[in-house]
Design a protein around this motif. Structure first.
Motif, PDB file in Angstrom:
ATOM      1  N   GLY A  27     -15.197  52.491   9.991  1.00  0.00           N
ATOM      2  CA  GLY A  27     -16.426  51.850   9.518  1.00  0.00           C
ATOM      3  C   GLY A  27     -17.675  52.567   9.979  1.00  0.00           C
ATOM      4  O   GLY A  27     -18.618  52.764   9.208  1.00  0.00           O
ATOM      5  N   LYS A  28     -17.684  53.002  11.241  1.00  0.00           N
ATOM      6  CA  LYS A  28     -18.850  53.741  11.753  1.00  0.00           C
ATOM      7  C   LYS A  28     -18.931  55.143  11.181  1.00  0.00           C
ATOM      8  O   LYS A  28     -20.020  55.704  11.065  1.00  0.00           O
ATOM      9  CB  LYS A  28     -18.812  53.801  13.281  1.00  0.00           C
ATOM     10  CG  LYS A  28     -19.373  52.576  13.939  1.00  0.00           C
ATOM     11  CD  LYS A  28     -19.611  52.836  15.387  1.00  0.00           C
ATOM     12  CE  LYS A  28     -18.884  51.959  16.207  1.00  0.00           C
ATOM     13  NZ  LYS A  28     -18.097  51.701  17.113  1.00  0.00           N
ATOM     14  N   THR A  29     -17.803  55.726  10.828  1.00  0.00           N
ATOM     15  CA  THR A  29     -17.820  57.044  10.197  1.00  0.00           C
ATOM     16  C   THR A  29     -18.500  56.949   8.832  1.00  0.00           C
ATOM     17  O   THR A  29     -19.274  57.832   8.454  1.00  0.00           O
ATOM     18  CB  THR A  29     -16.380  57.591  10.034  1.00  0.00           C
ATOM     19  OG1 THR A  29     -15.790  57.719  11.328  1.00  0.00           O
ATOM     20  CG2 THR A  29     -16.378  58.937   9.343  1.00  0.00           C
ATOM     21  N   ILE A  30     -18.242  55.868   8.114  1.00  0.00           N
ATOM     22  CA  ILE A  30     -18.836  55.669   6.792  1.00  0.00           C
ATOM     23  C   ILE A  30     -20.323  55.344   6.900  1.00  0.00           C
ATOM     24  O   ILE A  30     -21.143  55.894   6.179  1.00  0.00           O
ATOM     25  CB  ILE A  30     -18.082  54.556   6.029  1.00  0.00           C
ATOM     26  CG1 ILE A  30     -16.636  54.987   5.771  1.00  0.00           C
ATOM     27  CG2 ILE A  30     -18.795  54.206   4.721  1.00  0.00           C
ATOM     28  CD1 ILE A  30     -15.735  53.878   5.276  1.00  0.00           C
ATOM     29  N   ASP A  31     -20.676  54.422   7.823  1.00  0.00           N
ATOM     30  CA  ASP A  31     -22.079  54.014   7.978  1.00  0.00           C
ATOM     31  C   ASP A  31     -22.337  53.658   9.437  1.00  0.00           C
ATOM     32  O   ASP A  31     -21.892  52.617   9.919  1.00  0.00           O
ATOM     33  CB  ASP A  31     -22.387  52.809   7.088  1.00  0.00           C
ATOM     34  CG  ASP A  31     -23.822  52.321   7.229  1.00  0.00           C
ATOM     35  OD1 ASP A  31     -24.668  53.063   7.774  1.00  0.00           O
ATOM     36  OD2 ASP A  31     -24.100  51.187   6.802  1.00  0.00           O
ATOM     37  N   GLU A  33     -25.511  53.498  10.824  1.00  0.00           N
ATOM     38  CA  GLU A  33     -26.939  53.202  11.017  1.00  0.00           C
ATOM     39  C   GLU A  33     -27.179  52.044  11.988  1.00  0.00           C
ATOM     40  O   GLU A  33     -28.069  52.114  12.833  1.00  0.00           O
ATOM     41  CB  GLU A  33     -27.617  52.932   9.676  1.00  0.00           C
ATOM     42  CG  GLU A  33     -27.754  54.180   8.814  1.00  0.00           C
ATOM     43  CD  GLU A  33     -28.405  55.342   9.540  1.00  0.00           C
ATOM     44  OE1 GLU A  33     -29.484  55.164  10.153  1.00  0.00           O
ATOM     45  OE2 GLU A  33     -27.830  56.453   9.516  1.00  0.00           O
ATOM     46  N   ASP A  34     -26.402  50.944  11.867  1.00  0.00           N
ATOM     47  CA  ASP A  34     -26.593  49.817  12.783  1.00  0.00           C
ATOM     48  C   ASP A  34     -26.249  50.202  14.216  1.00  0.00           C
ATOM     49  O   ASP A  34     -26.912  49.773  15.161  1.00  0.00           O
ATOM     50  CB  ASP A  34     -25.757  48.608  12.349  1.00  0.00           C
ATOM     51  CG  ASP A  34     -26.337  47.900  11.135  1.00  0.00           C
ATOM     52  OD1 ASP A  34     -27.546  48.065  10.870  1.00  0.00           O
ATOM     53  OD2 ASP A  34     -25.582  47.175  10.450  1.00  0.00           O
ATOM     54  N   ALA A  35     -25.212  51.015  14.382  1.00  0.00           N
ATOM     55  CA  ALA A  35     -24.840  51.467  15.726  1.00  0.00           C
ATOM     56  C   ALA A  35     -25.946  52.353  16.312  1.00  0.00           C
ATOM     57  O   ALA A  35     -26.283  52.239  17.493  1.00  0.00           O
ATOM     58  CB  ALA A  35     -23.512  52.213  15.690  1.00  0.00           C
ATOM     59  N   CYS A 108     -24.407  44.573  15.390  1.00  0.00           N
ATOM     60  CA  CYS A 108     -24.320  45.655  16.377  1.00  0.00           C
ATOM     61  C   CYS A 108     -23.815  46.940  15.755  1.00  0.00           C
ATOM     62  O   CYS A 108     -23.834  47.979  16.389  1.00  0.00           O
ATOM     63  CB  CYS A 108     -23.421  45.244  17.533  1.00  0.00           C
ATOM     64  SG  CYS A 108     -21.685  45.138  17.083  1.00  0.00           S
ATOM     65  N   GLY A 109     -23.340  46.867  14.521  1.00  0.00           N
ATOM     66  CA  GLY A 109     -22.811  48.059  13.862  1.00  0.00           C
ATOM     67  C   GLY A 109     -21.429  48.426  14.340  1.00  0.00           C
ATOM     68  O   GLY A 109     -20.967  49.537  14.109  1.00  0.00           O
ATOM     69  N   CYS A 110     -20.760  47.499  14.979  1.00  0.00           N
ATOM     70  CA  CYS A 110     -19.447  47.782  15.556  1.00  0.00           C
ATOM     71  C   CYS A 110     -18.428  48.211  14.514  1.00  0.00           C
ATOM     72  O   CYS A 110     -17.552  49.019  14.801  1.00  0.00           O
ATOM     73  CB  CYS A 110     -18.924  46.567  16.307  1.00  0.00           C
ATOM     74  SG  CYS A 110     -19.975  46.068  17.675  1.00  0.00           S
TER      75      CYS A 110
END
Length: 157
Positions: A27-31, A33-35, A108-110
């Motif tokens: 999920g963080k690889t795709i987006d 920004e929140d993290a 939190c962009g987790c």
């Protein structure tokens, strides 16, 4: 505790944590920004971090991939569970600090593009549950409990 039950609990801890870390990393690889926003929010207190927000988020993603692979593969379990516990404890510490300071953080962009993070309270609770799972896994892994091939096969059928 029965060895067979211990093996099944250890296997469940491995799979649950491994899949959560994998989903979070993807999920963080795709987006991310929140993290990145969360790291920049931390930089409002520790200003020098702002320059490294991209590196910190990328490092977090890489660590999550490595932990997921090692947990799902079942390699170096005692060390991986302890490192997972420390990793989760660092997140809990930062998020608790934000909570105590009264920061309003919607996500939190987790899980990046997958969303589902919730607010700080939800994230802290989820991380504490994951920490408990990691600690149980560490205890069982250090105790010498290893899932046998027959346990793995019986759980998959």
């Amino acid at each position: 505790m029965n060895h067979k039950i211990s093996s099944r609990i250890l296997l469940a801890c491995r799979i649950i944590l491994g899949l959560i870390f994998l989903a979070s990393a993807i999920g963080k690889t795709i987006d991310s920004e929140d993290a990145k926003f969360l790291v920049e929010l931390l930089a409002s207190e520790l200003y020098w971090i702002i320059e490294y927000s991209g590196i910190i988020v990328t490092g977090t993603i890489i660590i999550e991939y490595v932990l997921a692979i090692l947990l799902l593969w079942g390699k170096w379990l005692p060390r991986v569970f302890v490192f997972s516990s420390l990793f989760l404890l660092s997140f809990i510490t930062v998020l608790s600090y934000f909570q105590l300071q009264g920061f309003e953080v919607a996500s939190c962009g987790c899980f990046g593009a997958f969303g589902g993070s919730g607010g700080l309270e939800t994230t802290i609770i989820r991380d504490v549950v994951m920490l408990v799972i990691a600690l149980i896994g560490a205890f069982l892994a250090y105790k010498g409990t290893t899932p046998s091939p027959e346990t793995s096969a019986s759980l998959s059928s």
